[in-house]
Scaffold this motif. Structure first.
Motif, short mmCIF file in Angstrom:
data_model
loop_
_atom_site.label_atom_id
_atom_site.label_comp_id
_atom_site.label_asym_id
_atom_site.label_seq_id
_atom_site.Cartn_x
_atom_site.Cartn_y
_atom_site.Cartn_z
N PHE A 1 29.75 17.48 105.14
CA PHE A 1 30.82 16.56 104.76
C PHE A 1 31.21 15.66 105.92
CE2 PHE A 1 35.43 15.90 103.46
CZ PHE A 1 35.12 14.98 102.47
N VAL A 2 31.15 16.19 107.14
CA VAL A 2 31.40 15.36 108.33
C VAL A 2 30.43 14.17 108.35
CG1 VAL A 2 31.24 15.30 110.85
CG2 VAL A 2 32.40 17.20 109.72
N LYS A 3 29.16 14.45 108.08
CA LYS A 3 28.16 13.38 108.04
C LYS A 3 28.45 12.41 106.90
CE LYS A 3 23.15 12.58 107.98
NZ LYS A 3 23.19 11.49 106.99
N GLU A 4 28.84 12.93 105.75
CA GLU A 4 29.14 12.08 104.60
C GLU A 4 30.32 11.16 104.90
OE1 GLU A 4 29.84 12.54 99.75
OE2 GLU A 4 30.14 14.27 101.08
N LEU A 5 31.34 11.69 105.55
CA LEU A 5 32.50 10.86 105.90
C LEU A 5 32.11 9.73 106.85
CD1 LEU A 5 35.24 13.60 106.43
CD2 LEU A 5 35.16 11.91 104.59
N LYS A 6 31.20 10.00 107.76
CA LYS A 6 30.76 8.95 108.69
C LYS A 6 29.88 7.92 107.97
CE LYS A 6 28.02 8.03 112.80
NZ LYS A 6 26.89 8.52 113.60
#
Length: 451
Positions: free
Chosen positions: A251-256
């Motif tokens: 999700f961290v990657k998705e947010l970025k």
């Protein structure tokens, strides 16, 4: 509150006289944990405490708390250079315990306005506090935003209220969102907070959490700082954490990628379990750090940057440090079982009736003639059984028992039910003890009634 140090010399005034060769207070508590409570010298030392301060009595071992902090830092710090550890105050809100953990360099994770005020009273700055609750009232939001605490937002409704309050204060509110990862860590149902049906957090599924971050990004009154989850308490296996970490880092990657957000921190919560039974195997901080390390490295590499890893244990730090000393009032034989009736009940220690939780019990100064008994409390309720079907040395009226692992969710859940005053709390440091909360009295029970 009296913080006057008491030495063993003062305890010599108690009926149970101590001897020069007796163990220190800390050593006596260690011996009780090691199932050596039958040792007469150990019993004398703790009888001295009970005689001087009365029962029921909460006793905490400072060395145990420091040791738990050291073990977690030793496991995580070498593997996660960007690390911040917080203490979950709800486990034990005694200000001396909070201050001890602050002195160890821990931040504060709180769940109420009262816990915010405890943190401030023990020297925390607002910026060192994370405020997590699924149901924050307006006064709590107002105070947390004014202080500059991180608000762990639990719903879109709350996000709107945070925005409106920040606008009124002409401030920018610092937030993270609590995410529900839909992970079952296989713990007690009542403290299993990461499952899909839990009341906590914004779900990852169906893009709910993503939309929350998208909306927050568009609000000038909001400063997004992090991402949070907490999957439960008393977790004894690494699997729940590793599955959660994979979901959170994805999700961290998705947010970025989708929103251009780079987070300052990712909080994986607390929940590390402790052994409540003799010989019980639980994961260590080393086990957990080792399991999380490759997942974290892979996740931050995929995201293209590394947030700070936040952890927020409570029970792990303080649970095993705590003992409740209780006196036997009577022993009652019925046609079906034997009850050992003590001078504490679920008003003193709620976990057994609330969670059917198991706490070890030791009979001090006795080791022979084992019998199977129920340890029954003094609350006028059928369910007030502190320990059921335990095989223990035969106890008699006046004997002292120790209930173990009561440092977390013990006093903090206690009440004055049945109009019984609250117990005292002591903090042991080697061979010294401090009264860190005086025993309650009937004046406390009658307060604020006008009578």
């Amino acid at each position: 509150m009296s913080l006057r140090p008491l030495s063993l010399a003062l305890l010599l005034l108690a009926p149970a006289l101590l001897r020069a060769a007796d163990p220190t207070l800390h050593e006596a508590l260690v011996a009780v944990r090691a199932d050596k409570a039958g040792d007469p010298a150990v019993a004398r030392v703790l009888q001295g405490l009970a005689s001087a301060h009365g029962t029921p009595l909460y006793v905490y071992d400072q060395a145990h708390i420091r040791g738990q902090v050291a073990s977690l830092k030793a496991a995580f710090a070498p593997r996660f250079p960007k690390l911040r550890v917080l203490y979950a105050l709800k486990a034990n809100t005694n200000p001396s315990i909070i201050g001890l953990l602050k002195g160890e360099g821990l931040g504060a994770e709180v769940v109420s306005l009262g816990e915010i005020e405890w943190a401030l009273r023990t020297g925390y700055k607002g910026s060192e506090i994370m405020f997590t609750s699924s149901s924050k009232n307006p006064a709590e939001l107002r105070r947390a935003i004014a202080l500059g605490a991180v608000l762990n937002v639990d719903s879109l409704d709350e996000l709107g209220q945070v925005r409106d309050e920040a606008r009124r204060q002409k401030k920018q509110a610092r937030i993270s969102f609590r995410v529900n990862p839909g992970v079952d860590p296989h713990t007690i149902h009542q403290i299993n907070t990461g499952i899909t049906e839990s009341k906590f957090g914004l779900h990852l599924q169906d893009g709910i959490a993503l939309r929350a971050y998208e909306q927050a990004k568009a609000m000038p009154e909001i400063r997004i700082e992090g991402l949070h989850c907490h999957i439960g308490s008393q977790i004894t296996e690494t699997e729940g954490y590793t599955l959660t970490a994979k979901k959170m880092l994805a999700f961290v990657k998705e947010l970025k990628d989708k929103l251009g957000l780079r987070l300052a921190f990712v909080d994986l919560g607390g929940g590390l379990g402790i052994p409540y039974k003799d010989g019980q195997a639980v994961m260590s901080p080393e086990d957990l750090a080792r399991a999380l390390e490759p997942i974290w490295k892979e996740g931050v590499a995929a995201a293209g940057y590394e947030p700070t890893l936040w952890l927020e244990p409570g029970r792990f730090f303080v649970g095993g440090s705590g003992f409740v000393l209780v006196r036997v009032n009577t022993v009652k034989q019925t046609p079906v079982k034997t009850f050992v009736n003590v001078d504490a009940g679920f008003n003193t220690l709620m976990r057994p009736i609330l969670y059917q939780a198991y706490h070890r019990v030791r009979v001090l100064g006795k080791s022979a003639d084992p019998v199977t008994v129920d340890i029954a409390g003094d609350v006028c309720e059928t369910g007030d059984i502190l320990a059921e079907a335990r095989t223990l040395p035969r106890a008699a009226a006046g004997d002292l028992l120790a209930i173990l692992d009561a440092g977390a969710y013990g006093f903090s859940m206690a009440s004055e039910y049945n109009s019984r005053p609250m117990p005292a709390e002591l903090l042991v440091d080697g061979n010294r003890v401090r009264v860190i909360r005086r025993r309650g009295g009937f004046g406390d029970i009658f307060r604020n009634t006008g009578k």
